[in-house]
Structure formats: C-alpha cells, structure tokens
Design an enzyme around this catalytic site. Structure first.
Site, PDB file in Angstrom:
ATOM      1  N   SER A  79      -1.011  -1.640 -26.556  1.00  0.00           N
ATOM      2  CA  SER A  79       0.147  -2.486 -26.291  1.00  0.00           C
ATOM      3  C   SER A  79       0.679  -2.210 -24.879  1.00  0.00           C
ATOM      4  O   SER A  79      -0.053  -2.415 -23.917  1.00  0.00           O
ATOM      5  CB  SER A  79       1.199  -2.270 -27.380  1.00  0.00           C
ATOM      6  OG  SER A  79       2.153  -3.300 -27.359  1.00  0.00           O
ATOM      7  N   ASP A 139      -1.624  -9.942 -35.483  1.00  0.00           N
ATOM      8  CA  ASP A 139      -0.644  -9.222 -34.668  1.00  0.00           C
ATOM      9  C   ASP A 139       0.524 -10.169 -34.370  1.00  0.00           C
ATOM     10  O   ASP A 139       0.335 -11.232 -33.775  1.00  0.00           O
ATOM     11  CB  ASP A 139      -1.353  -8.786 -33.376  1.00  0.00           C
ATOM     12  CG  ASP A 139      -0.525  -7.874 -32.502  1.00  0.00           C
ATOM     13  OD1 ASP A 139       0.705  -8.057 -32.443  1.00  0.00           O
ATOM     14  OD2 ASP A 139      -1.122  -7.000 -31.859  1.00  0.00           O
ATOM     15  N   HIS A 174      -0.558  -5.040 -35.441  1.00  0.00           N
ATOM     16  CA  HIS A 174      -0.276  -4.298 -34.216  1.00  0.00           C
ATOM     17  C   HIS A 174      -0.106  -2.792 -34.466  1.00  0.00           C
ATOM     18  O   HIS A 174       0.231  -2.056 -33.547  1.00  0.00           O
ATOM     19  CB  HIS A 174       1.023  -4.862 -33.601  1.00  0.00           C
ATOM     20  CG  HIS A 174       1.192  -4.571 -32.133  1.00  0.00           C
ATOM     21  ND1 HIS A 174       0.334  -5.058 -31.172  1.00  0.00           N
ATOM     22  CD2 HIS A 174       2.119  -3.838 -31.447  1.00  0.00           C
ATOM     23  CE1 HIS A 174       0.727  -4.655 -29.971  1.00  0.00           C
ATOM     24  NE2 HIS A 174       1.799  -3.901 -30.106  1.00  0.00           N
TER      25      HIS A 174
END
Lengths: 279, 279
Positions: free
Chosen positions: B148, B224, B257
């Site tokens: 991320s 996600d 995620h």
C-alpha cells in the site's frame, strides 16, 4: 450463527463467526479456515485450543496455519478460551490466569463460575454440532491441538475421547494442572477442593488412570520462561513411559512460549495430523 | 542501537531494535529477521515498507515471511512508517493518512513536518548504514518490497536507485500518489503545491521521466476496497507499457487489502527476490 468477517487467504476463506451459546449463556466467537474444495466435498477438522489471555484472534493472526491447511485440505477451527461479556463473572482482580480468557476447558461446578464457565461441554458437544452443520466438515475425521492452557485442553479432550480425535498434539502444554500453580488455582477455583474431580482435567492423571491414544506429539521450547514452574513436560514423559503411552516430546532449542515458537512448528504438526486424518 | 526483543523463530532470530535517528531526531524502532547462517557468512537483505497506520509490528506478526526467509537465506528488515514520539507534529485531527504512521517515504520540505518527517533519507542512508554495521548483511545484495503506502515506498525507492535494489515488488501499492486522494493530501502537505517536486515520489511519474528497473512484480487483490479510489494499478500498467518497463501485475481474485492477502503471496515474492539476489 453470524458471520463477523471473511477474508480470502492462501487459497481458502478465513472466517470469524459468533453465535449465542446454550452452554455458556453468552455470545461466543470463533474462527474457521476452510480451504477451497470441490462442491460437496467434506474436509477433516483440526481443532486448535488457545492459551491464557487469548481469543480466537491470536492464532488466527499469528499462527501461520493457513498455507499448510490449504495444501493438506484441512479445516482449522479456533474457539475462544472462555465465555465473555457482561454478566460473566471474572476474578475481580484482573488476573490473567483465572476467569475471562482462562476457562481451562472445564465445566465449572463452583459458583459463581458454574453458570457460564462450561468450555468442556461447549467444545465436546455444542460447537462441534455447529461446525458440522454450518461448514463442509467431515466430523468423522477430527483432530486436536493447542498451546499452553490450550495444550492442556487438547491433551485432555483428546485423551478423554480417542474415538473423536484421530490425532492429538500440543505446543508447550500444561501437562499436569494438578502439579502447577496455574492449574491448582484454576481447578480449585472452578471445581473446588476435591482433587479426585480434577483428574479428568489432567493429562498425566488421565494416562495414569488408563486413558490411551495411538500417539502424542508435543513441542516444547527450551527458552520458555514457564517451562520449569508451570509446564513440566517431564511429568508427561514419566506418565507416558510408565503407562506405555507413545509420546514424541521434542525440546526445541532456544524457542520461547510465543507465537514465534508456535508458528515455527505449526506446519509440522498439521502434516502429522493430516497423516492420521487420511487428509 | 538497543535490542527491544529477540525471539527464536523458524530457524532464525526475529529481533526488534531501536536507535536514536539523526534524520528524524526521534527514537526509531524496526524489526530484523536473521536466519541461522555460517560464522562470517553475510546474507542478502530484503526491505519491507509498511502501509498507513502500521509500525514494524504488523508485518512482523502477520506477514508470514520467516519460513521463506529461513529457507532462502534472506535477512528481512521492517522499518516504521513515520517518526513517532513527543514533539513529532501530527495532523492534529487524528487522521490515519497524514502525520504519525503516514510518512509516505518522503523528505518533507514544509513546516512543521520538515524537521522530523525524513523517511526518505532515513531509508536511503541512515538505516542501511546501521543494518550493514550491526547485522550479517551483504549490502551489495539488497531488494525492496512493500504494501500500500509501503508499496509506493518500495516502487519509488527501487526506481530511484536500481544500483542498490536488485529486485522491487509490491502488494497493493499506491502506484501514483499524484493521482489519488491519499497521495495528493500527503504530497501537498509534506512538499507543498509545486507538483514538479512530487514526481520523484510517484512511481508512474518516475517511469515516465525515464527511471527503469529490470522488472517489477505487483500483486493486487480484486476485492480490495481501495482498488478503484486510491491504488489504480492500471496507471502503473499504462506507464510501464508506454515506457517499455517490464511489469508482472497479478490481479488476485477475491483478495482484499489485509495481511490475509499479503501473507498469501509473501513466499512467492521472497522467492522472486531470492532469484534476483543470487540467494
């Protein structure tokens, strides 16, 4: 049963679920990992019982079991370690080793614990029924493992019911609660002072009293700070030798009591279980 | 450097360490896993940069990297995501995406951030010096990965310094902070409004401006929740195609995620890094 969360992981589904338990009278939370599988296929079930202070979340986050379970085709169930919630009595002093997070896998008989602290019946009857009903689980193929207090739980549930559990293993288990401070506090608190009643909750005493399983696997770290005062694997070795109960006890050099230890040998244990589950 | 903790795990040592950083002016904490190795042997180093809100602890507990690192002979270093502590300015509103836990791997130029928020220099100069001095690390063989915001960090550090990093990969990275709300907030806050200055902190812009590495590996979950609004892997694909930059972008069906996603593909990434590190 309510779904708290599901996450795709390692080619399977890691779920967290809750339900209103008739045994504890509380909402109970547990996690289940289900590998991808063919439609209609049922997979064997490995039960993992956690240690003092833990919930389902510790092993679910840090246990590193999913890759092996996906490879081997094993469902992995992680229950909580006690009832929780408003109205559930705690020890009132914030102790980590009695009350919330410390159910010791017994059915308590002493008030005020007797109402909610029924982890034995919860795991022997209620939760298996739910798992069999709600998941693609082959309940004729179950095994059990656990850590510390949960190692005690796995050994005692496994020894009491070899028909149900085809494999029994533990990481750094409390092998004889009758003979350690954690155990004496818990069993006297939950069951009272008649030590005859304690023996069904003591792996060494169960073996002395005739319980047998085909074999046992135990890993114990040599750098575990609870080794000498609480865990005492030598008591299990002696009980097994005296009774002719097969035991593989592995002392793992330099490993401690944490999930850094458990995760290191998790895949080993799962492979050992899978052999015995025809997985 | 102080040792916060060490735990034996998967045939190696998982440590957590802290030191007084000259770049940030704060105490910085990081984790390092070192597999067992021959006396005098030096091992290649994989850097892992974490995402918003994380410290070293998230991947250390949930990343499932140790087994693969032990098998492949890789040191794994996980730094923090920002300076922390008294005197470090935060955004003052409790935002998770700016200030503490959200350093975005930049050297801030705008007050009050410019003094402490120097994660770029910390990772480009200070921490590698410490790792090279204190651990059995072969600093001629380094690679970098991240998740991320840390995927953004890995891509931009890797693209800016292909001499240092022999492999660059990411899990669900922010591929173009210039083109997403998280990035615009962070870069305008830390660097001001001159967007020319932002381009050194944007993987797509770096590639447009001529940066190249031998290849890139990116895994992105299709479930996600940040995929469309923040992560936008299609921007990286377009930039790479236009520039002739090799990219393997894998869309992983149903993954989200979380570390349930990261841990599922961690061993894959480490094997890919090991090939490029001659490990």
């Amino acid at each position: 049963m309510q779904t708290v969360s599901t996450n795709r992981s390692h080619g399977g589904t890691q779920g967290v679920y809750s339900h209103a338990s008739r045994e504890t009278g509380t909402e109970m939370t547990f996690s289940v990992f289900v590998p991808d599988h063919a439609p209609g296929e049922k997979l064997p079930v490995v039960w993992y019982l956690s240690g003092l202070t833990c919930t389902h979340a510790n092993v679910t986050e840090k246990g590193e079991f999913r890759e092996a379970c996906a490879d081997l085709g094993l469902i992995f169930v992680a229950p909580d370690t006690s009832p929780r919630g408003e109205g559930v009595p705690d020890d009132g002093e914030g102790a980590y080793d009695f009350g919330l997070g410390a159910g010791f896998y017994v059915d308590a008989t002493v008030d005020p614990w007797a109402r909610a602290y029924r982890m034995r019946s919860y795991l022997e009857r209620e939760l298996p029924e739910l798992i069999g009903a709600e998941f693609p689980a082959d309940m004729t193929r179950q095994s059990i493992m656990g850590h510390s207090m949960g190692g005690h739980g796995a050994l005692t549930l496994g020894l009491r019911d070899p028909e149900r559990f085809r494999a029994v293993s533990a990481f750094a288990p409390i092998v004889s609660p009758i003979n350690c401070p954690w155990g004496v506090k818990a069993l006297s608190g939950y069951l009272g002072e008649d030590r005859v009643l304690w023996r069904q909750y003591d792996a060494c005493a169960l073996i002395e009293d005739g319980a047998r399983v085909p074999d046992l696997l135990v890993d114990q770290g040599t750098a575990d700070t609870f080794l000498d005062g609480q865990l005492k694997p030598e008591l299990l070795r002696a009980a097994c030798e005296k009774a002719g109960q097969p035991l593989t006890l592995r002392l793992q050099e330099g490993y401690d009591h944490s999930y850094y230890f458990i995760s290191s040998f998790m895949a080993d244990h799962l492979a050992w279980h899978a052999e015995r589950l025809d997985a």
